[in-house]
Design an enzyme around this catalytic site. Structure first.
Site: not given
Length: 543
Positions: A154-156
């Site tokens: 998952t991204d930031k």
């Protein structure tokens, strides 16, 4: 017989009396077997030992040397570590391959994947495993030693109610889950674990993934009249009549807002003209002052003008919070989401992918928009996205595209056209609303049944996960939107973009550019290959 159908040789502890494993006297003659030449025997021994660890190969060597002798032979020495030299050797505990079910709030973290020196979810989880004794000190310096892997990166700033990590853990302690959680912050939880086969890889064996995206219903309102995008939509509607949809609901919303502004004694055209030049500079250079003093200076407004500017914004914000989506518009949202279902080429919904890249083809199982729900005065819609796998930013761009075709009145088939070869800019919706619901292991769980193992599933933790989502994910999303107006900031920025006026022609009656039209895809405002994206491309995909 082990879980994967392979026999295992008996191990010999360093404290065992090795002579007890050697026959005291020769027994009956074994049945005659076909003799191998010395060369054949050596080849067979080498093949058998290739995949073994150094310790196992040493023990096997000692057994072969002592076979058939009544007296033990000299054993190969084993390397001793510092603790053993000091007489403080620790008993080596067995490691088991497991699937760990985790959940986390991504706020304050630089994404899921370990990325030194950044603060990441995996970094905190790995350190908690070490502190709880689930990973030995010998393996504490490198996650690869424990075969550490995640099901979906998952991204930031992106959250996960459920994600899976596979690795080898020491799980002899019945309280290991509680101990691991004691070393984690409250916004990261280990729900539990399941024993798996040795060859289990949580990413490779994952059938599909379910994401959720939360979005305020006002995001589907049309651009504000007088904005750059609204003007472009009107111009193209006159030039290409009968293509876009009329939007009486959206027209009524903005007419009511305008009435409230006039009732407050404010001439909005006068205020807008005063800061028009500043807005154009903002659109071209991506300047967006955060504090009120800097904004006043940036807009070049007098004290009285700035006071009226803030009043206009307050009226608009209150109107957006009070907006309730109609059944007709909600049906449009649902119809737009259905356009993504099935196999498609999503090269325009990520970065760094070409139309001809086979990995651009992805299969979406279902996209379902919920009934609206009012949270602290704002109406929200939950969209569940179930797909086999996803590329970087894919979901955020899918949401962004669907919202734009609904709010601009563009034909919903523009989504289908985005699957074609033509390269277009699709802005990605805010990360704030995105969370991973859970990975799914339907096929692998059928295999686990044959081994008598529990399924890799979140079903046993549903109640805890829902409580966690409300406290650490949903509430943070709602609070941040209420404070920062994240979604209006995103759509308002697109509406007021004054760079290349043709960049968003695909949201107007004109549609996607023809082969002879040139539309730059590297404008400063939408240049997507920034430093953060380059870091993410060096890792794996979104899931």
């Amino acid at each position: 017989m082990s879980a994967e159908g392979q026999t295992s040789e008996p191990s010999v502890s360093q404290n065992d009396d090795l002579s007890s494993t050697i026959p005291a006297a020769a027994g009956p003659e074994p049945a005659p077997t076909a003799k191998r030449t010395p060369a054949e025997s050596n080849n067979q021994q080498r093949k058998r030992g290739r995949g073994d660890s150094k310790k196992v190969r040493r023990e096997n060597y000692n057994k072969r040397q002592s076979h058939g002798n009544s007296m033990p032979v000299r054993q190969l020495p084993r390397e001793r570590n510092e603790e053993e030299e000091n007489g403080e050797a620790k008993e080596r505990q067995p490691k088991r391959k497991v699937a760990c079910m985790v959940g986390y709030c991504g706020t304050g973290y630089h994404g899921m994947q370990i990325n030194p020196p950044q603060k990441t979810i995996e970094g905190d989880i790995f350190n908690a495993f070490v502190k709880a004794g689930a990973i030995s000190e010998d393996n504490s310096n490198d996650p690869k030693k424990s075969a550490f892997m995640r099901a979906a990166r998952t991204d930031k700033g992106v959250h996960a109610a459920g994600n899976v990590i596979s690795l080898k853990l020491i799980i002899e302690d019945p309280d290991i889950v509680e101990k691991v959680n004691s070393f984690l912050p409250d916004q990261i939880r280990l729900w539990g674990y399941s024993r798996t086969t040795k060859g289990f890889e949580c990413r490779k064996h994952c059938d599909s993934r379910i994401y959720e995206y939360l979005i305020p219903s006002y995001s589907f309102l049309p651009p504000k009249p007088g904005s750059a995008l609204a003007k472009q939509i009107d111009v193209m509607a006159d030039k290409y009549p009968g293509v876009t949809r009329d939007d009486p609901e959206g027209a009524r919303f903005w007419a009511d807002v305008s009435h409230q502004v006039k009732f407050a004694g404010i001439n909005e055209d006068e205020i807008r003209a005063a800061y028009a030049e500043a807005l154009e500079e903002q659109a071209l250079n991506q300047k967006s002052p955060r504090d009120e003093g800097s904004l006043k200076t940036f807009l070049n407004l007098s004290d009285d003008q700035f006071r009226k500017f803030k009043q206009i914004r307050a009226i608009e914000n209150a109107a957006r919070r009070a907006y309730r989506i109609s059944a007709e518009r909600l049906d449009l949202v649902r119809e737009a989401m259905k356009k993504y279902e099935g196999p498609h080429n999503f090269h325009n919904f990520t970065i760094g992918k070409d139309f001809n890249d086979p990995s651009s083809r992805r299969y979406m199982k279902s996209l379902v928009a919920s009934d609206p729900k009012i949270i602290e005065g704002t109406e929200w819609i939950s969209i569940k996205i179930h797909g086999q796998s996803f590329m970087l930013h894919q979901i955020r761009k899918m949401i962004g595209m669907a919202a734009q075709v609904v709010r601009t009145g563009a034909p919903l088939d523009r989504i289908n056209e985005a699957f074609n070869r033509r390269k277009v800019n699709i802005p990605k919706a805010p990360a704030l609303g995105l969370l991973l619901e859970r990975p799914v292991y339907t096929n692998f769980n059928e295999r686990l049944k044959s081994f008598g193992r529990d399924a890799v599933s979140f079903d046993a933790y549903n109640d805890k996960m829902e409580e966690f989502k409300m406290k650490y994910i949903y509430d943070k999303i709602y609070a941040e939107e209420a404070k920062e107006n994240i979604f209006y900031g995103f759509f308002g920025f697109i509406d007021n973009f004054k760079g290349d006026v043709h960049l968003f022609d695909y949201l107007t009656a004109k549609g996607f550019p023809g082969d002879d039209d040139f539309v730059p895809i590297t404008d400063a405002v939408l240049k997507e290959m920034d430093e953060e994206d380059m870091e993410e491309l060096e890792g794996d995909n979104e899931g």
